[in-house]
Design a protein around this motif. Sequence first.
Motif: not given
Lengths: 186, 382
Positions: A42, A46, A48, A50, A133
Motif C-alpha cells: 500500500l 498508487n 489499493k 495496484d 511513483p
Amino acid sequence: MAPKENQEDVIAAWIQGCVREDRSAQKELYGHFYALAMGICLRYANNKIDAASILNDGFYKVFLHIKRYDATKPFNAWISRIMTNAAIDFYRANLRFMNSEDILEHEYLQSDHFIYDTLNYQDLLKMVQSLSPAYRTVFNLYAIEGYTHEEIAQMLNISIGASKSNLFKARGKLMEMLRVTLNDQV
Amino acid sequence: MEKEYIDELFKKGLANSEVTYEEEHWTAMERRLRLRSKQIKFLWVASIASAAVILMTVFLVLWQPEVHRHSPAVSVTVVKPVKDTSIVTPHIKATAIHADEIKLKQERRKLNEERTKLPLAYMEKRVDRQRVLLPPIKTITWNIPESNQKLLVWQDLGVEEEDALGEKKITSVAQEDQLQPIQSKLKPYVTLTWAPDLTSVQGAERQSFSGGIGLLYTVPLNHRISISGGALYAKKNYSSPYSFYKPNVRLTWSEKPTNVDAACDVLDIPINLNYQFYQRGRSKFTASGGISSYFMLREQYHFAYANEAAYDQSVIDYEVRGQNNHLFGVANLSVTFERQLNKRFSIGIQPFVKLPLTGIGYGQTKLMSKGIAVSVNFKGGK
C-alpha cells in the motif's frame, strides 16, 4: 495467542509445506503474512488495486523461490524485501516515465508539530500514495526502510543525484500536503 | 530538523498497517498458482514430445539396416566363354552396385530369363542345335569395400551372339523395370530461410516492413508429411495508436500518448507440420501449419504525444530487454512451392501469415505478419 516458539515452528511447517507446493500450507502462509505484506504494498502503490497486484506478484515470487529461503534469517525480513522488490518492478517503467515537474524549494512546516501527530494511518497513507511513483519509491526506501542513496541508486538503476533529488521533491510534496491538511483542520 | 521530522512522522504513522484480510486476493493468487501448475504440466508434455521427435530423428538419420553393415563380399556369376568353341559371347559388366540391389536384380534376372527364354537356356538350345560345346560357367567373386557397396550399379549389356550368317547381334536381357531410377529415401533436411514481411497490430491497419532470417530442420514422417522446427531472428517493426496497447505495468503519465512506433528484435521458435499436396517432376507444393514462440530480445518504443514539445526524451523513448516471452503465442500458416535443383539442394518460395494467439511485447499488442519467404534446402547424407 500461541507461544513464540510454537508459532515459529508452525511457520517453519508452512514453509516446508510450501516447498512441497502444498496448497493449504500456501494459504496459511499467505493469510499469516497478508497484513505485513499488504502494508508494504500500500505504501508503494498508487491505490489499493495496484497494491493487491503487487501483493500477489510478491507472494508468487515467495512461493516460486521459497526453496532459496535461508531458515537462519527472519522470514519477516525476507518476505518484506520481496514485496519491496515486487513494488519496484511493478512501477519500474514509471520510474522513468515521471513528469519532469521541479520543486526548487519548499516552505518549512510550522513548529507546532503536535498537530501532525494527530494524523492517522489512512491520512498519511493517502498522502504517500498521491506522490508520483518515482518520488514515492525513493521516499519509502530512504525514509521508511532506511536504505542509503547509494543502495537506492543501485536498486532503481538511477543516479545518486536523482535519488537525492527525488527524496527532496517527495518531502516537499508531503510538506505541502501536511500544510493543506493543517489549514483544513484550522 | 524538518527533514528528520517528516521522515519520522511517516515512518511511525505507517508502521502499523490497518489492513484487513480479503479472501478474494487469495482466490486470485490460487488461480495464478493453479495456472502455473498447468503450464508446468504442459511444458513437461511438450518437452517429452520434443525429446521423442529428436530421438526419432536421430534414429532415422543414424539407423542403417543390418545387411548394409555385414556384406563384405558380393558374389556375381557370369558366363565365361571358352575360346574358339562358343558362338555366344555374353557381355555382363558389373560395376558399383549395392549388395541388396545385386540380390534383387539377380532375382529379377532369373524371372526375366524364365519369362523371356533366358540367354543361357537360349544359348544351350543354340549350342545344342549347332553342336558346339557349352561354355563352362565360372564364378567370379569381388571383394567390394563396404563403403562402396551403395554405389554399385549393375549393368547388363545383353548377350552378343552370332547368327547363322556370322553377323553379331546383341540381345538385351535387362527389362525396362530394371532401368527405373532407385527411389530416393526419406532424409531430414536443413532450410536456410529469409522471410521479409509486412507487420501490423491487428485492427490498426498500418503495415510496416519487417523480416527475419533463420534455420529450420525438417524431418519427413512419410512421403507427404513432415515436421519442421528451428529458430529465426526477426526484426518486427509496427506502428499503432496507443489505444491498442494494454501494458501490464500501467503508466501514470498525465496525458496518454497518441501513437506508438515499435521496433523489436525477436527470436521466433516455430514448430510446423507440413503436408505435400502436389508433386510433378522436380516441383512440389506443400501446405504448412504450426505455432511459434516469441522471445522478445529487445523492444524499443517511441511514444508520440499531441503536444510533444511538453515532454522530455525519457517519456518519448522506452526500451525493454528480455522481459517478455510468449510461449506458443503465434500461429503460422503457409504454402511452399519447392523446386529440386539436384540431389542435395532445392529452393522454395513460401507465402505465409503469422496470426496472433496472445498479446505480444510490453504493450500486449496483437501482432500480425504476412510475407513471402525465400528458402534454400540442403539434404545431407549419402
